[in-house]
Design an enzyme around this catalytic site. Structure first.
Site, PDB file in Angstrom:
ATOM      1  CD  GLN A 102      47.775  37.483  55.460  1.00 56.46           C
ATOM      2  OE1 GLN A 102      46.584  37.425  55.727  1.00 56.46           O
ATOM      3  NE2 GLN A 102      48.237  37.431  54.211  1.00 56.46           N
ATOM      4  CE1 TYR A 174      40.463  43.434  54.324  1.00 57.16           C
ATOM      5  CE2 TYR A 174      42.012  41.891  53.334  1.00 57.16           C
ATOM      6  CZ  TYR A 174      40.737  42.200  53.758  1.00 57.16           C
ATOM      7  OH  TYR A 174      39.718  41.279  53.629  1.00 57.16           O
ATOM      8  NE  ARG A 226      48.781  36.758  49.396  1.00 53.53           N
ATOM      9  CZ  ARG A 226      47.623  36.115  49.328  1.00 53.53           C
ATOM     10  NH1 ARG A 226      46.657  36.386  50.188  1.00 53.53           N
ATOM     11  NH2 ARG A 226      47.417  35.195  48.409  1.00 53.53           N
ATOM     12  N   GLY A 318      45.828  27.375  47.027  1.00 58.02           N
ATOM     13  CA  GLY A 318      44.769  27.785  47.932  1.00 58.02           C
ATOM     14  C   GLY A 318      43.569  26.864  47.877  1.00 58.02           C
ATOM     15  NE  ARG A 319      38.457  29.565  44.494  1.00 59.39           N
ATOM     16  CZ  ARG A 319      38.930  30.818  44.393  1.00 59.39           C
ATOM     17  NH1 ARG A 319      40.229  31.014  44.185  1.00 59.39           N
ATOM     18  NH2 ARG A 319      38.124  31.850  44.504  1.00 59.39           N
TER      19      ARG A 319
END
Length: 372
Positions: A102, A174, A226, A318-319
């Site tokens: 990424q 971002y 993304r 994810g988690r």
């Protein structure tokens, strides 16, 4: 049950075959050295989790020194990082899992402490609404062109290091998202103003990355993108803006679109009357022209299966992949009853979980001013 659709293979248009539809999404574990080189602890973290999922996307890797967004961030900002990046790629590429790097530039979501005395930069001199945010320095035209080139050079390094692809981090407020956002981008030149002009930077990055892949890749190579569908800030990105961007993105040379949401079935954060899940609206808008990765609060096999049944190409955990590194293998072997859905501090060392990751796992899901 082992006949889940998410265990089926997928083939991108460029010919790359993915062994299943499970993705490990990028998660910030802050384990790299200060200079951005990978550490043994970080490699151990990758090694513990790879081999089962079809795709493993690395934590965000900064494409330039001013793009660094947090301590312990992996770097792809210079050729000096190639040995480190090669280690990461080789560690992840086990048992057919595809390694995706990424690419990230923090923009205004950084500060002078992280940048060792330098001022953070952004499209405009407008601070984020996050607590403690500093006012960034507005980028010049020449600096913008350099950052676009930086994304391209980082892509070249990913190719040389052996990755199977890259993902452009156009989410989480971002820099790529900052150029698209009317909150962070108040420019009046060709890089801001109208919706079309606010798309210019993201599209220029995609174009540059694709040129680099065409020039340097000696094999099929994945380009992912993304997005975060909405912002809470006013002015800010609304779902209609994102759908307009997707109309353009889906015609670009990208291989997938990764929809960043906290909960996969969440509805609009800005329009309470809109009760259609955001991901479903995006899916209907793409009209199957670009593969989609859905993510957000998915843990159990039946939850992952529902995402695939709803028409998405991939589902990211994810988690749950932090709590249960062998999730895919246990599903494949009919050991679903043994999947771990909980975590406590006594498990951290065994699971190679760093303090920042522990904070990520235990923090509240909803935060007023943190975009998806």
């Amino acid at each position: 049950m082992t006949n889940y659709q998410f265990l089926q293979t997928f083939e991108f248009k460029n010919g790359i075959k993915i062994k299943n539809r499970i993705v490990i999404p990028p998660m910030t574990e802050c384990s790299s050295f200060e200079d951005g080189n990978v550490t043994k602890n970080e490699l151990d973290y990758f090694a513990l989790r790879t081999g089962g999922a079809g795709i493993f996307i690395t934590p965000a890797s900064n494409v330039s020194s001013l793009g660094k967004g947090f301590e312990g961030q992996l770097s792809c900002a210079s050729d000096d990082m190639l040995p480190s990046l090669t280690q990461v790629a080789n560690t992840i590429k086990v048992n057919g899992t595809k390694a995706i790097l990424q690419l990230h530039h923090a923009g205004r979501i950084s500060d002078s402490k992280i940048l060792r005395g330098q001022q953070a930069v952004g499209p405009s001199a407008v601070a984020s609404l996050r607590p403690g945010s500093e006012i960034p320095r507005e980028l010049t035209n020449e600096e913008i062109l350099q950052i676009i080139s930086d994304f391209g050079q980082a892509t070249r390094r990913a190719i040389e290091a052996g990755f199977d692809g890259i993902e452009l981090h156009g989410a989480k407020t971002y820099l790529i998202q900052q150029f698209f956002s009317p909150h962070s981008n108040r420019r009046s030149d060709d890089w801001g103003g109208s919706l079309k002009k606010r798309m210019k930077f993201p599209l220029a990055v995609v174009e540059q990355v694709h040129k680099i892949v065409e020039r340097y890749a000696d094999r099929p190579f994945i380009i992912g993108y993304r997005i975060s569908p909405e912002e809470i800030e006013t002015p800010g990105i609304r779902l209609a803006d994102t759908l307009a961007l997707i109309d353009v993105l889906k015609k670009q040379p990208i291989d997938y679109l990764h929809i960043s949401t906290r909960d996969v079935w969440q509805t609009s954060k800005n329009d309470s009357d809109d009760q259609i899940p955001v991901v479903d609206q995006i899916k209907e808008h793409t009209k199957n022209e670009v593969p989609l990765i859905a993510v957000g609060n998915i843990a159990k096999p039946e939850e992952a299966e529902k995402v695939i049944e709803d028409g998405f190409n991939f589902v990211a955990l994810g988690r749950e992949m932090l709590r249960e590194p062998q999730w895919v293998e246990k599903v494949q072997n009919g050991q679903e009853a043994g999947i771990n859905y909980s975590l406590n501090e006594t498990d951290l060392k065994q699971l190679r979980i760093t303090p920042p990751l522990w904070k990520f796992l235990t923090k509240k899901i909803h935060s007023k001013l943190t975009a998806d």
